[in-house]
Design a protein around this motif. Structure first.
Motif, PDB file in Angstrom:
ATOM      1  N   VAL A   1      39.903  42.743  41.562  1.00 44.84           N
ATOM      2  CA  VAL A   1      40.144  43.706  40.479  1.00 44.84           C
ATOM      3  C   VAL A   1      41.362  43.293  39.669  1.00 44.84           C
ATOM      4  CG1 VAL A   1      40.655  46.131  39.957  1.00 44.84           C
ATOM      5  CG2 VAL A   1      39.136  45.553  41.860  1.00 44.84           C
ATOM      6  N   ARG A   2      41.164  43.224  38.362  1.00 46.35           N
ATOM      7  CA  ARG A   2      42.287  42.891  37.484  1.00 46.35           C
ATOM      8  C   ARG A   2      42.896  44.183  36.934  1.00 46.35           C
ATOM      9  NH1 ARG A   2      42.353  37.974  34.810  1.00 46.35           N
ATOM     10  NH2 ARG A   2      42.526  38.943  32.753  1.00 46.35           N
TER      11      ARG A   2
ATOM     12  N   ASN B   1      37.373  51.317  41.551  1.00 44.34           N
ATOM     13  CA  ASN B   1      37.365  49.910  41.970  1.00 44.34           C
ATOM     14  C   ASN B   1      38.409  49.573  43.043  1.00 44.34           C
ATOM     15  OD1 ASN B   1      39.556  50.013  40.214  1.00 44.34           O
ATOM     16  ND2 ASN B   1      38.545  48.839  38.589  1.00 44.34           N
ATOM     17  N   ILE B   2      39.294  50.524  43.364  1.00 49.68           N
ATOM     18  CA  ILE B   2      40.255  50.320  44.458  1.00 49.68           C
ATOM     19  C   ILE B   2      40.286  51.608  45.285  1.00 49.68           C
ATOM     20  CG2 ILE B   2      42.685  49.890  45.069  1.00 49.68           C
ATOM     21  CD1 ILE B   2      42.982  48.301  42.477  1.00 49.68           C
TER      22      ILE B   2
ATOM     23  N   SER C   1      42.104  45.402  31.392  1.00 55.67           N
ATOM     24  CA  SER C   1      41.290  45.813  32.549  1.00 55.67           C
ATOM     25  C   SER C   1      41.944  47.007  33.239  1.00 55.67           C
ATOM     26  CB  SER C   1      41.181  44.679  33.563  1.00 55.67           C
ATOM     27  OG  SER C   1      40.595  43.558  32.956  1.00 55.67           O
TER      28      SER C   1
ATOM     29  N   THR D   1      46.272  41.030  40.012  1.00 60.24           N
ATOM     30  CA  THR D   1      44.941  40.983  40.617  1.00 60.24           C
ATOM     31  C   THR D   1      44.992  41.516  42.049  1.00 60.24           C
ATOM     32  OG1 THR D   1      44.541  39.028  39.298  1.00 60.24           O
ATOM     33  CG2 THR D   1      42.979  39.456  41.050  1.00 60.24           C
TER      34      THR D   1
ATOM     35  N   MET E   1      35.538  47.452  48.163  1.00 57.86           N
ATOM     36  CA  MET E   1      36.731  47.808  47.378  1.00 57.86           C
ATOM     37  C   MET E   1      37.990  47.310  48.080  1.00 57.86           C
ATOM     38  SD  MET E   1      36.236  51.716  45.996  1.00 57.86           S
ATOM     39  CE  MET E   1      35.469  52.341  47.471  1.00 57.86           C
TER      40      MET E   1
ATOM     41  N   ALA F   1      42.488  49.761  36.310  1.00 61.62           N
ATOM     42  CA  ALA F   1      42.369  50.026  37.746  1.00 61.62           C
ATOM     43  C   ALA F   1      41.968  51.480  37.900  1.00 61.62           C
ATOM     44  CB  ALA F   1      43.712  49.795  38.428  1.00 61.62           C
TER      45      ALA F   1
END
Ligand code: PEP
Ligand code: MN
Length: 339
Positions: A90-91, A125-126, A96, A86, A161, A98
């Motif tokens: 975000v997982r 998401n990152i 899930s 995690t 993010m 990334a």
């Protein structure tokens, strides 16, 4: 940990007794099994004691075979279920994905803000961006250092993010820890064992990139360094290896994805940007990565590649990234995964 010591066919009773004595001296338990042609000794006990001993140097010993894989923490044997790492909220892993995107280097607050806005809207998401850059030439842009870290953290926060950034030296770990949500260990440092131990001491996720000349086993052994220090949040990254092919920057070893999955519970993502070095190839390889079972995709994006201070030629334009993410979301659906 268990080991099997295979004795030479002509080993003598004295030699066998000596081996048994040596093993007992180490506080380990030997189990002798005499066959008609071969004699073997099984050993059970503390693996550190076993590994520290040059058992194959004892007279009469032919081969010493470990029964467990050398990566006992990274391996699936002791940990069959997929790990989920995690980063912020975000997982990564366990279904899930990334989606890591951003420029190669943090160049300025304004440029990063523009890129972050685009990639976030596209579904990243990152946010990524290097503040310490491992450049081939000492005369190339080396990164903004702490100022870059601050810009990255603030920009990530503004766009909602978490951020990942490279740490190149054990001495930088406390500084990078203050700003980043995830450490990146670059390909060139995959076997910088002091650096691996240092990030192993921290309780923050680590993105460990495969070295350009490292085998999958080397990669898992490097992950083992981090895990064995107590940091269990490791995500692997395939980013291409050196080959004879010179029309791409590296050669993307997509088989590393299912190969790692067979052997390890750790998530693995793919970086088609550094693997190919070519924006015309990146989308196809990113799609292939998700289809191969990768737990995410790491892509360099720049709003003006011709002005980028590093890796401009391989950067996707924001619109190209948006189109790619549409494909990746559909593929994620097919694979039963969520972004
Ligand atoms: C990077 O991510 O910008 C980078 C330098 O990658 P690698 O370590 O894989 O070359
Ligand atoms: Mn780069």
């Amino acid at each position: 940990m268990k080991m099997i010591i295979v004795l030479k066919p002509n080993s003598t009773t004295e030699e066998i007794d000596h081996i048994l004595e040596r093993i007992q001296e180490l506080g380990l338990k030997p189990h002798l099994s005499r066959g008609e042609r071969r004699t073997i000794i099984g050993v059970i006990g503390d693996e550190n004691k076993l590994q520290a001993q040059p058992l194959q140097a004892i007279p009469g010993v032919e081969q010493v075979l470990p029964i467990l894989k050398p990566f006992k923490l990274a391996g699936r044997e002791m940990h069959p279920a997929d790990s989920v790492v995690t980063v912020g909220k975000v997982r990564i892993g366990g279904g899930s994905l990334a989606m890591i995107a951003g420029p190669c280097a943090v160049e300025s607050a304004a440029v990063l803000d523009e890129i972050a806005g685009h990639v976030k809207a596209a579904g990243a998401n990152i946010l990524r961006g290097g503040a310490f850059k491992p450049r081939t030439s000492p005369y190339s842009f080396q990164g903004l250092g702490e100022e870059g870290l601050r810009i990255l953290r603030d920009t990530g926060a503004r766009h909602g993010m978490p951020v990942v950034t490279e740490v190149m030296d054990p001495r930088q770990v406390p500084l990078v820890e203050r700003y980043a949500d995830m450490f990146q260990i670059g390909a060139r440092n995959m076997q910088n064992f002091d650096l691996l131990k240092e990030v192993g001491q921290v309780r923050k996720p680590v993105l460990l990139k495969r070295g350009m000349s490292a085998t999958v086993k080397d990669l898992l052994m490097s992950a083992e360094y981090i895990l064995s220090e107590g940091n269990l949040q490791v995500v692997l990254c395939e980013r291409g290896v050196r080959s004879f092919e010179d029309s791409t920057r590296n050669m993307l070893d997509l088989s590393a994805v299912p190969n790692v999955k067979v052997q390890s519970h750790l998530p693995i993502i793919v970086d088609p940007s550094h693997a190919t070095g070519r924006p015309d190839l990146i989308p196809a390889m990113a799609r292939a990565a998700v289809a191969a079972g990768a737990d995410g995709v790491h892509v360099e994006v720049h709003n003006c590649p011709e002005k980028a201070l590093s890796d401009g030629p391989q950067a996707l334009l924001p619109d190209q990234y948006t189109a790619l993410m549409q494909d990746l979301r559909r593929l994620a659906d097919v694979m039963g995964k969520s972004v």
